[in-house]
Every structure is written in C-alpha cells, then in structure tokens.
Design a protein around this motif. Structure first.
Motif, mmCIF file in Angstrom:
data_model
loop_
_atom_site.group_PDB
_atom_site.id
_atom_site.type_symbol
_atom_site.label_atom_id
_atom_site.label_comp_id
_atom_site.label_asym_id
_atom_site.label_seq_id
_atom_site.Cartn_x
_atom_site.Cartn_y
_atom_site.Cartn_z
ATOM 1 N N LYS A 333 0.814 -1.210 0.000
ATOM 2 C CA LYS A 333 0.000 0.000 0.000
ATOM 3 C C LYS A 333 0.848 1.261 0.000
ATOM 4 C CE LYS A 333 -3.990 -2.075 0.160
ATOM 5 N NZ LYS A 333 -4.961 -1.948 -0.944
ATOM 6 N N SER A 334 2.015 1.185 0.641
ATOM 7 C CA SER A 334 2.876 2.370 0.740
ATOM 8 C C SER A 334 4.308 1.907 0.939
ATOM 9 C CB SER A 334 2.448 3.268 1.897
ATOM 10 O OG SER A 334 3.407 4.293 2.092
ATOM 11 N N PRO A 335 5.289 2.530 0.285
ATOM 12 C CA PRO A 335 6.704 2.149 0.503
ATOM 13 C C PRO A 335 7.202 2.493 1.895
ATOM 14 C CG PRO A 335 6.582 4.114 -0.846
ATOM 15 C CD PRO A 335 5.173 3.649 -0.696
ATOM 16 N N TYR A 336 6.419 3.344 2.624
ATOM 17 C CA TYR A 336 6.830 3.720 3.984
ATOM 18 C C TYR A 336 6.278 2.779 5.045
ATOM 19 C CZ TYR A 336 8.022 8.015 1.547
ATOM 20 O OH TYR A 336 8.548 8.915 0.671
ATOM 21 N N ASN A 337 5.443 1.834 4.630
ATOM 22 C CA ASN A 337 4.885 0.892 5.601
ATOM 23 C C ASN A 337 5.877 -0.246 5.892
ATOM 24 O OD1 ASN A 337 2.573 2.381 5.750
ATOM 25 N ND2 ASN A 337 1.357 1.079 4.385
ATOM 26 N N MET A 338 6.878 0.055 6.719
ATOM 27 C CA MET A 338 7.836 -0.936 7.219
ATOM 28 C C MET A 338 8.435 -1.762 6.094
ATOM 29 S SD MET A 338 5.775 -2.157 10.628
ATOM 30 C CE MET A 338 7.250 -2.752 11.411
ATOM 31 N N PRO A 339 9.251 -1.118 5.265
ATOM 32 C CA PRO A 339 9.896 -1.865 4.172
ATOM 33 C C PRO A 339 10.891 -2.898 4.695
ATOM 34 C CG PRO A 339 10.819 0.335 4.322
ATOM 35 C CD PRO A 339 9.653 0.316 5.249
ATOM 36 N N GLU A 340 11.309 -2.763 5.978
ATOM 37 C CA GLU A 340 12.282 -3.709 6.520
ATOM 38 C C GLU A 340 11.737 -5.134 6.580
ATOM 39 O OE1 GLU A 340 11.131 -1.085 8.113
ATOM 40 O OE2 GLU A 340 12.766 0.340 8.460
ATOM 41 N N LEU A 341 10.426 -5.274 6.510
ATOM 42 C CA LEU A 341 9.848 -6.618 6.581
ATOM 43 C C LEU A 341 10.211 -7.446 5.351
ATOM 44 C CD1 LEU A 341 6.285 -5.807 7.979
ATOM 45 C CD2 LEU A 341 8.261 -6.698 9.228
ATOM 46 N N ASN A 342 10.570 -6.770 4.233
ATOM 47 C CA ASN A 342 10.921 -7.495 3.017
ATOM 48 C C ASN A 342 12.423 -7.626 2.810
ATOM 49 O OD1 ASN A 342 8.191 -7.859 2.230
ATOM 50 N ND2 ASN A 342 8.123 -5.733 1.491
ATOM 51 N N TRP A 343 13.211 -7.133 3.747
ATOM 52 C CA TRP A 343 14.654 -7.245 3.613
ATOM 53 C C TRP A 343 15.090 -8.697 3.826
ATOM 54 C CZ3 TRP A 343 16.830 -2.540 6.854
ATOM 55 C CH2 TRP A 343 16.462 -1.352 6.223
ATOM 56 N N TYR A 344 16.170 -9.061 3.133
ATOM 57 C CA TYR A 344 16.672 -10.423 3.272
ATOM 58 C C TYR A 344 17.285 -10.636 4.660
ATOM 59 C CZ TYR A 344 19.271 -14.700 2.227
ATOM 60 O OH TYR A 344 19.764 -15.980 2.272
ATOM 61 N N TRP A 345 18.011 -9.625 5.161
ATOM 62 C CA TRP A 345 18.632 -9.713 6.487
ATOM 63 C C TRP A 345 17.858 -8.896 7.545
ATOM 64 C CZ3 TRP A 345 22.202 -13.286 6.991
ATOM 65 C CH2 TRP A 345 22.940 -13.692 5.886
ATOM 66 N N GLY A 346 16.602 -8.644 7.319
ATOM 67 C CA GLY A 346 15.810 -7.802 8.219
ATOM 68 C C GLY A 346 15.736 -8.346 9.650
ATOM 69 N N TYR A 347 15.444 -9.645 9.753
ATOM 70 C CA TYR A 347 15.282 -10.232 11.098
ATOM 71 C C TYR A 347 16.595 -10.248 11.882
ATOM 72 C CZ TYR A 347 14.105 -13.666 14.708
ATOM 73 O OH TYR A 347 13.910 -14.301 15.899
ATOM 74 N N PRO A 348 17.726 -10.719 11.271
ATOM 75 C CA PRO A 348 18.991 -10.667 12.021
ATOM 76 C C PRO A 348 19.408 -9.249 12.378
ATOM 77 C CG PRO A 348 19.168 -12.203 10.199
ATOM 78 C CD PRO A 348 17.884 -11.453 10.011
ATOM 79 N N ILE A 349 19.155 -8.298 11.450
ATOM 80 C CA ILE A 349 19.516 -6.913 11.747
ATOM 81 C C ILE A 349 18.720 -6.378 12.924
ATOM 82 C CG2 ILE A 349 19.435 -4.556 10.854
ATOM 83 C CD1 ILE A 349 20.166 -5.685 8.112
ATOM 84 N N CYS A 350 17.458 -6.722 12.964
ATOM 85 C CA CYS A 350 16.589 -6.269 14.082
ATOM 86 C C CYS A 350 17.084 -6.842 15.415
ATOM 87 C CB CYS A 350 15.144 -6.680 13.797
ATOM 88 S SG CYS A 350 13.976 -6.084 15.053
ATOM 89 N N LEU A 351 17.454 -8.142 15.421
ATOM 90 C CA LEU A 351 17.976 -8.752 16.653
ATOM 91 C C LEU A 351 19.295 -8.121 17.058
ATOM 92 C CD1 LEU A 351 17.224 -12.572 16.123
ATOM 93 C CD2 LEU A 351 15.986 -10.935 17.560
ATOM 94 N N ALA A 352 20.123 -7.799 16.064
ATOM 95 C CA ALA A 352 21.404 -7.178 16.376
ATOM 96 C C ALA A 352 21.212 -5.792 16.986
ATOM 97 C CB ALA A 352 22.259 -7.100 15.114
ATOM 98 N N ILE A 353 20.260 -5.043 16.432
ATOM 99 C CA ILE A 353 19.977 -3.707 16.994
ATOM 100 C C ILE A 353 19.479 -3.826 18.432
ATOM 101 C CG2 ILE A 353 18.475 -1.696 16.788
ATOM 102 C CD1 ILE A 353 18.601 -2.050 13.747
ATOM 103 N N MET A 354 18.597 -4.806 18.689
ATOM 104 C CA MET A 354 18.073 -4.987 20.040
ATOM 105 C C MET A 354 19.193 -5.395 21.005
ATOM 106 S SD MET A 354 14.517 -6.921 18.959
ATOM 107 C CE MET A 354 13.926 -7.168 20.636
#
Length: 380
Positions: A333-354
């Motif tokens: 619907k919008s490119p601003y609606n959490m594009p990180e969900l489609n990243w290949y390394w999105g989940y590991p990056i999120c865990l690393a940030i946390m």
C-alpha cells in the motif's frame, strides 16, 4: 483455692516467667510446695582447722548436734519437694515463719533480712548449659548464724559450689581457718562468679549473630536475636537486686559478719557490678543487632528492586522495537509501511539492533555504578 502456682522449668527457654503469688488474705508464713519440685536431700559439711566431716543426712533432726559446736557446720538442702521435711527443718534451726516462707515459696527477689541471731540472704544462681547458649536458674537461700550456715537450693541438679567444697575438703586457702561468715562469702562469691561463664556464652552468641546479620539475615536470625534479648533480661533481673543486697550488707553491716569478711564482700560487690555492666553492654549490642537486621533486610529488598528495575529498563526499548515490527503494515500500500519486513537480512539486523541497545544500557548502568551490590557488609 488458697494459692496459684505455675511451674517454671529451670532451663531458661521461655520468654517470660510467671512469679508465685499468694491469694489475698493468705495467712503470713504459709508455705506452698510445687508438685513438680524435687524432694529435698540434706548434706552436712562440718569442719575446723584439723577435722573435716562430709556426709548425707537422712532427717533434719540429725543436724541438731552440730549447731552448737565450735566447728563450722554447713547444712546444704537441695530440693523443695517435701513440706514435712521443710517444716521440721524450720523447727530444728528455729527459723522464723517468714524466713521459711521466703525460702520455700520461690521465686523471691534477691534480698537480705536481719533476724538478730540469724541473717537471711536470698540469691539467684545461674549455671551455663553444656556447649549451648542458655542457662539454668534457681533460687539459693542463706541462713547464717554464729556456728552454722544453712543453704537451701531450689533443685539438686546444678550448682556452682563444688569449688568451695573442694577447698574445704583439701584445706586450701584460709577457709578452714575462718568462721561461718567467710563460708557464706565464699559461696556468695561463687554464685556471682557463676555469671561470667554464662555471659561468655552470650558474648560468643552475639558475635555469631552479628556475622549472620551482616552476611545472610533470615527470619530465624530475628527469632534468635529476640530470644537472646529476653534471656539477657532474665540475667539482669537476677543480678540487679543481688548487687543491691550485697551493697546493703556492706553498708549496714551485721553482728554476724566480721570486719575482715566485709572487706572480702567489697570484692564480691565489684564482681556483681562488673556482671551488671556486661549484661547491660550485651543488651545494647542485642538491641543494635535488631536495628542492623532491619537495615540489612531493607537493603536486601532494595538490591532486589534494583535488579528488577535494571532488567525492566533493558527490556523497555526492546519491547518498543518488537512492538513496532509486530504491527505488520502492508508494504504494497505504501513504501513507507515498514519496508524492513521485506529485507533479506531484516530479522537478524533487528535482533542485532536490540542486542546493541541492551549492551549499551548495561554499559551505561555499569558506568554509573548501578550494578554494584551496595548492601553487602563484610565482617572484620
């Protein structure tokens, strides 16, 4: 019902002691026997500089021939469980009815009474329990006359007179050269000195409680402190009037107490004062332990709350990040609606940030010194 007596065990394990008292209107001089009291056993020690006799007496009447001799006669009655024997003993020694009442109806407050040809001294004797904190307590009555000394003990199991008996038996010191007043002093001094081993046990117990309060205070620690305080109160109630009675004997004097023995009684009084000072010091230490215990428990609770606060502070931003990426807005619907969900390394990056946030917060808390345990007190 003419009386009310509550039997109190000799081992001081109860916090309170209910004293004996008469019903109003009871005839003065009336004696009452506790049904749990031990039957009396009579021992005689008769001595002078050259001769010595020590034996057990079957009846009070057997003591009569020794009462008017030139030698010193010590009659030791152990136990108060037979009214007939005690009344016969009163007749043999010509005891005033009020004297016999004070001797038999225990507990009496330590005191001294002068009956012209007889001197009554009531004391409280304590004997330490074997290898444990606590003590046995009993009343000891002295009836001093010119040629004899009658002592009446509440029970036969424990006393601190064995040292005096050995000195008489082996003719050590000057005791065999002195009269009954010196014998009474020697026994009274043994009673006062008997407080010191008891207080030594309480000193060691208080040191153990200090370490326990500082390192690992528990509810049992609080109960132990309270018990020590109550038992020290029992010791204070025993030694305080005893000290005053000895002082009264020194100050007022008596025809049955010689000047030389009065000098010895001053030393006995000094020991009683020393015992009183030690009891008061230990009571203050026990009261201080109660305050330290409450402070330790409060500090321990503060440390627990600090740990919980640190954990909560770390997980608050992590929960914030996880909450954002748990909303699952549609990226079509919008490119601003959490594009990180489609990243290949999105989940590991999120865990690393946390993880980075968590370690950054831990480092910040460590730099401020908030992770240190500030409630632990190291004993000397």
């Amino acid at each position: 019902m003419a009386r009310k007596i509550r039997h109190i065990p000799k081992v001081v394990t109860k916090l309170y002691r209910k004293d004996f008292y008469h019903q109003p209107g009871t005839l003065p001089g009336t004696i009452f026997i506790d049904e749990n009291a031990e039957p009396p056993t009579i021992f005689l020690i008769d001595y002078n500089q050259t001769n010595f006799i020590r034996k057990q007496i079957a009846t009070p009447e057997e003591c009569a021939p020794y009462l008017d001799t030139e030698s010193v006669s010590w009659v030791d009655v152990q136990g108060l469980g037979n009214q007939d024997i005690l009344q016969r003993l009163g007749r043999v020694f010509d005891l005033h009815p009020l004297v016999l009442e004070d001797v038999v109806n225990v507990p009496e407050r330590p005191k001294i009474e002068d009956y012209e040809d007889q001197l009554l001294f009531i004391a409280r004797m304590v004997v330490p329990k074997d290898k444990t904190c606590g003590f046995y307590s009993e009343q000891v009555s002295f009836i001093l006359s010119k040629n004899y000394l009658l002592t009446v003990q509440e029970e036969p199991e424990h006393d601190c007179f064995e040292g005096v008996r050995v000195r008489i038996d082996r003719n050590k010191g000057i005791i065999r050269k002195q009269r009954t007043d010196y014998l009474a002093y020697a026994l009274l001094d043994a009673i006062i000195d008997g407080f010191f081993p008891v207080l030594e046990l309480y000193g060691e117990r208080i040191e153990e409680l200090e370490e326990e309060v500082m390192v690992n205070p528990t509810r049992q620690t609080l109960q132990n402190i309270y018990q020590v305080r109550r038992e020290l109160l029992q010791l204070r109630r025993a030694i305080w009037p005893q000290r005053d009675a000895i002082n009264s004997l020194i100050r007022d004097g008596s025809e049955l107490i010689g000047e030389e023995v009065r000098i010895y009684l001053r030393d006995c009084y000094d020991h009683a004062v020393q015992v009183m000072d030690m009891v008061e010091t230990y009571r203050e230490l026990a009261s201080g332990l109660m305050d330290v215990y409450l402070s330790s428990v409060s500090n321990k609770m503060n440390e627990i709350m600090k740990v919980l606060t640190v954990v909560s502070s770390i997980f608050i931003p992590l929960t914030f990040v996880a909450g954002i990426y748990g909303m699952n807005f549609n990226t079509e619907k919008s490119p601003y609606n959490m594009p990180e969900l489609n990243w290949y390394w999105g989940y590991p990056i999120c865990l690393a940030i946390m993880a980075a946030i968590a370690f950054a917060l831990l480092f910040f808390f460590w730099q401020r010194g908030w992770l240190k345990n500030s409630s632990t007190i190291k004993p000397d």
